[in-house]
Design a protein around this motif. Structure first.
Motif, PDB file in Angstrom:
ATOM      1  N   VAL A  21       7.126   4.264  -4.892  1.00 24.07           N
ATOM      2  CA  VAL A  21       9.062   4.263  -4.819  1.00 24.07           C
ATOM      3  C   VAL A  21       9.341   5.174  -3.813  1.00 24.07           C
ATOM      4  O   VAL A  21       9.821   5.261  -2.557  1.00 24.07           O
ATOM      5  N   GLY A  22       9.588   6.233  -4.172  1.00 25.44           N
ATOM      6  CA  GLY A  22      10.103   7.447  -4.434  1.00 25.44           C
ATOM      7  C   GLY A  22       8.988   8.027  -2.480  1.00 25.44           C
ATOM      8  O   GLY A  22      10.562   8.209  -1.806  1.00 25.44           O
ATOM      9  N   GLY A  23       7.646   8.496  -2.706  1.00 27.34           N
ATOM     10  CA  GLY A  23       7.516   8.603  -1.813  1.00 27.34           C
ATOM     11  C   GLY A  23       7.792   7.487  -0.355  1.00 27.34           C
ATOM     12  O   GLY A  23       7.625   8.074   0.565  1.00 27.34           O
ATOM     13  N   PHE A  24       7.714   6.163  -0.585  1.00 30.02           N
ATOM     14  CA  PHE A  24       7.888   5.661  -0.044  1.00 30.02           C
ATOM     15  C   PHE A  24       9.129   6.268   0.972  1.00 30.02           C
ATOM     16  O   PHE A  24       9.706   5.768   2.042  1.00 30.02           O
ATOM     17  N   MET A  25       9.861   5.685  -0.223  1.00 30.22           N
ATOM     18  CA  MET A  25      11.669   6.018   0.542  1.00 30.22           C
ATOM     19  C   MET A  25      12.035   7.203   1.157  1.00 30.22           C
ATOM     20  O   MET A  25      12.487   7.204   2.353  1.00 30.22           O
ATOM     21  N   LYS A  26      10.657   8.188   1.224  1.00 28.37           N
ATOM     22  CA  LYS A  26      11.509   9.609   1.350  1.00 28.37           C
ATOM     23  C   LYS A  26      10.765   9.632   2.122  1.00 28.37           C
ATOM     24  O   LYS A  26      11.400  10.237   3.563  1.00 28.37           O
ATOM     25  N   GLU A  27       9.630   8.886   2.560  1.00 25.96           N
ATOM     26  CA  GLU A  27       9.153   8.880   4.428  1.00 25.96           C
ATOM     27  C   GLU A  27       9.863   8.117   4.889  1.00 25.96           C
ATOM     28  O   GLU A  27      10.155   8.808   6.067  1.00 25.96           O
ATOM     29  N   TYR A  30       1.041  -1.039   0.112  1.00 34.16           N
ATOM     30  CA  TYR A  30      -0.147   0.028  -0.112  1.00 34.16           C
ATOM     31  C   TYR A  30       0.838   1.138   0.285  1.00 34.16           C
ATOM     32  O   TYR A  30       0.697   2.508  -0.431  1.00 34.16           O
ATOM     33  N   SER A  31       2.242   1.444   0.904  1.00 34.42           N
ATOM     34  CA  SER A  31       2.707   2.489   0.963  1.00 34.42           C
ATOM     35  C   SER A  31       3.359   2.908  -0.726  1.00 34.42           C
ATOM     36  O   SER A  31       3.347   4.093  -1.191  1.00 34.42           O
ATOM     37  N   ILE A  32       3.427   1.090  -1.190  1.00 34.41           N
ATOM     38  CA  ILE A  32       4.517   1.892  -2.816  1.00 34.41           C
ATOM     39  C   ILE A  32       3.184   2.399  -3.587  1.00 34.41           C
ATOM     40  O   ILE A  32       3.409   2.612  -4.539  1.00 34.41           O
ATOM     41  N   TYR A  79      -1.865   0.715  10.742  1.00 31.21           N
ATOM     42  CA  TYR A  79      -0.452  -0.318  10.045  1.00 31.21           C
ATOM     43  C   TYR A  79      -0.984   0.226   9.156  1.00 31.21           C
ATOM     44  O   TYR A  79      -0.488   0.826   7.968  1.00 31.21           O
ATOM     45  N   LEU A  80      -2.179  -0.204   8.269  1.00 28.24           N
ATOM     46  CA  LEU A  80      -2.620  -0.765   6.354  1.00 28.24           C
ATOM     47  C   LEU A  80      -3.495   1.535   6.543  1.00 28.24           C
ATOM     48  O   LEU A  80      -3.003   1.662   5.443  1.00 28.24           O
ATOM     49  N   SER A  81      -3.580   1.734   7.251  1.00 25.31           N
ATOM     50  CA  SER A  81      -4.014   3.034   7.166  1.00 25.31           C
ATOM     51  C   SER A  81      -3.025   4.194   7.194  1.00 25.31           C
ATOM     52  O   SER A  81      -2.994   4.940   6.006  1.00 25.31           O
ATOM     53  N   MET A  82      -1.837   4.387   8.090  1.00 22.72           N
ATOM     54  CA  MET A  82      -1.117   4.573   8.185  1.00 22.72           C
ATOM     55  C   MET A  82      -0.362   5.052   6.734  1.00 22.72           C
ATOM     56  O   MET A  82       0.614   5.562   6.776  1.00 22.72           O
ATOM     57  N   ALA A  83       0.031   2.522   6.431  1.00 22.86           N
ATOM     58  CA  ALA A  83       1.025   2.821   4.983  1.00 22.86           C
ATOM     59  C   ALA A  83       0.378   3.679   4.320  1.00 22.86           C
ATOM     60  O   ALA A  83       0.778   4.229   3.176  1.00 22.86           O
ATOM     61  N   SER A  84      -0.945   3.858   3.857  1.00 21.65           N
ATOM     62  CA  SER A  84      -2.058   4.223   2.573  1.00 21.65           C
ATOM     63  C   SER A  84      -2.305   6.280   3.156  1.00 21.65           C
ATOM     64  O   SER A  84      -2.902   6.269   2.071  1.00 21.65           O
ATOM     65  N   GLU A  85      -1.293   6.221   3.875  1.00 28.78           N
ATOM     66  CA  GLU A  85      -1.860   8.256   4.027  1.00 28.78           C
ATOM     67  C   GLU A  85      -0.671   8.663   3.616  1.00 28.78           C
ATOM     68  O   GLU A  85       0.467   8.559   3.378  1.00 28.78           O
TER      69      GLU A  85
END
Lengths: 266, 156
Positions: A167-173, A160-162, A258-264
């Protein structure tokens, strides 16, 4: 059954109860009992709920339908209250986790000696030494089980994060989060990775720890204090009755969080 | 204690269960729940609407009833008026009829009296002539004395 006084046999009794029926060596060991009980309980959940789903009516619900609806609506409300986005996976995932974990935890309330006793008698009939017959009937007291659940959730978190942040946004986080200054990126990265890995780890170990401790105390009561175990078993079961649904609920709730945090998006 | 290959089996089971739940368990149940919720909401809205309509109809009926009452009162009033009017008219007519009849009666009686008077006068004249004839015991030329007789008659 309960060993008499002798320390050696008590520890052997406890040891025997805490050993899984397994095949294979090293990592490639399969816990047959964990697999079998978890799959059976999963099927109990799916078949019973599916039978309600097939006979679903929008009119006056039957008793079983009302019960299923109660659970489904409870999970649905929890998901809607926590998870802001829209996903066809989260709610059924939460329902599966809640009911499956609850059923597996409920196995803890079956008297600790009953299932091993039956299994040993079947073993005797089949000509196996009863001391070699092991069975642990509560799948959630097995780290393989709890880690399987938490790693499944972890994979979904990464997915969900990706999917939502790229990918960039996830890494940046991961590297730009608490301190947004380039010379502290390495520090952020360490913090965030630890926090990320702590999530599935704590999820799995919390469930395992609670259920394992409860099971261990049942075994201790059964193995050490003879006849007095009956009221004490009752007391511990009454207390444990709170832990069982609570742990199932916590596992579901944290999965949703956790999943809602991942998709925020930030 | 450490996780082993069981984990792989459980992961597969978990995946299968979640997918099955997602495909065959969750949608029909939540669909039915949501549909029922909608049904109930619709029913409540309809009942509220019905209540409102009832209220409106009641108010309308009240107004109509009041109107009808007023109308009825008016009609009764009119009828009463008309009734008294008719009675008055009839009384009037009766009175005038009575006057007329009485007047006619009077005039008839008057005429009868006049005629009787005339007759009486004639008879008295004849009686007077006869009396005079007997008193005089002589023939009198009725024709020659008729002017005297006429004078007598006029004096009566």
């Amino acid at each position: 059954m309960a060993a008499s006084g002798d320390e050696q046999s008590v520890s052997a009794y406890i040891q025997h109860h805490l050993t899984n029926a397994s095949v294979g060596e090293g990592f490639w060991t399969f816990h047959i009992d964990t697999l079998a009980w978890s799959v059976v309980l999963g099927l109990v959940f799916l078949i019973s709920f599916r039978s309600a789903a097939k006979k679903m009516t929008t009119g006056v619900p039957g008793k079983w339908q009302a019960c299923v609806e109660l659970v489904v609506e409870f999970v649905d409300n929890t998901v809607k209250g926590t998870y802001q986005g829209k996903s066809p996976v989260i709610a059924p995932l939460a329902l599966t986790i809640f009911v499956w974990v609850l059923l597996m935890n409920l196995m803890d309330l079956i008297p600790v000696d009953l299932i091993p006793y039956i299994a040993q008698n079947i073993g005797i009939m089949m000509g196996v030494d009863p001391h070699d017959v092991y069975i642990k009937s509560v799948p959630t007291t097995d780290t393989s089980m709890t880690f399987a659940l938490s790693l499944g959730v972890f994979a979904l978190m990464i997915f969900y994060s990706i999917k939502i942040k790229g990918v960039g946004g996830f890494m940046k986080e991961l590297y730009a989060h608490p301190f947004n200054t380039p010379w502290l990126y390495w520090f952020n990265f360490i913090l965030e990775v630890v926090a990320l890995i702590a999530k599935p780890l704590s999820l799995a170990l919390r469930l395992f720890g609670n259920l394992y401790a409860g099971e261990l105390i049942f075994i201790l009561i059964a193995g050490t204090i003879g006849l007095w175990q009956l009221p004490i078993h009752f007391l511990w079961a009454a207390f444990h009755l709170l832990v069982i649904p609570l742990q199932a609920f916590i596992f579901m709730m944290l999965t949703i969080v956790y999943l809602s945090m991942a998709s925020e998006k930030h | 204690m450490l996780p082993n290959a069981t984990l792989i089996g459980e992961l597969i089971a978990f995946l299968v269960f979640v997918v099955f739940c997602m495909k065959y368990v969750w949608p029909p149940i939540i669909g039915a729940i949501e549909e029922r919720q909608k049904k109930i909401a619709d029913g409540l809205a309809a009942s509220e609407e019905g209540e409102k309509a009832l209220e409106l109809a009641q108010a309308d009926a009240d107004v109509q009833l009041k109107e009808a009452k007023a109308q009825a009162a008016e009609i009764i009033d009119q009828a009463k008026k008309r009734g008294t009017q008719i009675v008055d008219e009839e009384t009037q007519r009766g009175h005038s009829e009575r006057e007329k009849i009485i007047a006619q009666g009077y005039s008839e009686v008057e005429a009868e009296r006049n005629r009787t008077k005339e007759e009486l006068r004639k008879q008295v004249a004849a009686l007077a002539i006869t009396g005079a004839e007997k008193i005089l015991e002589r023939e009198i030329d009725a024709a020659a004395q008729s002017d005297i007789v006429a004078k007598l008659v006029a004096e009566l």
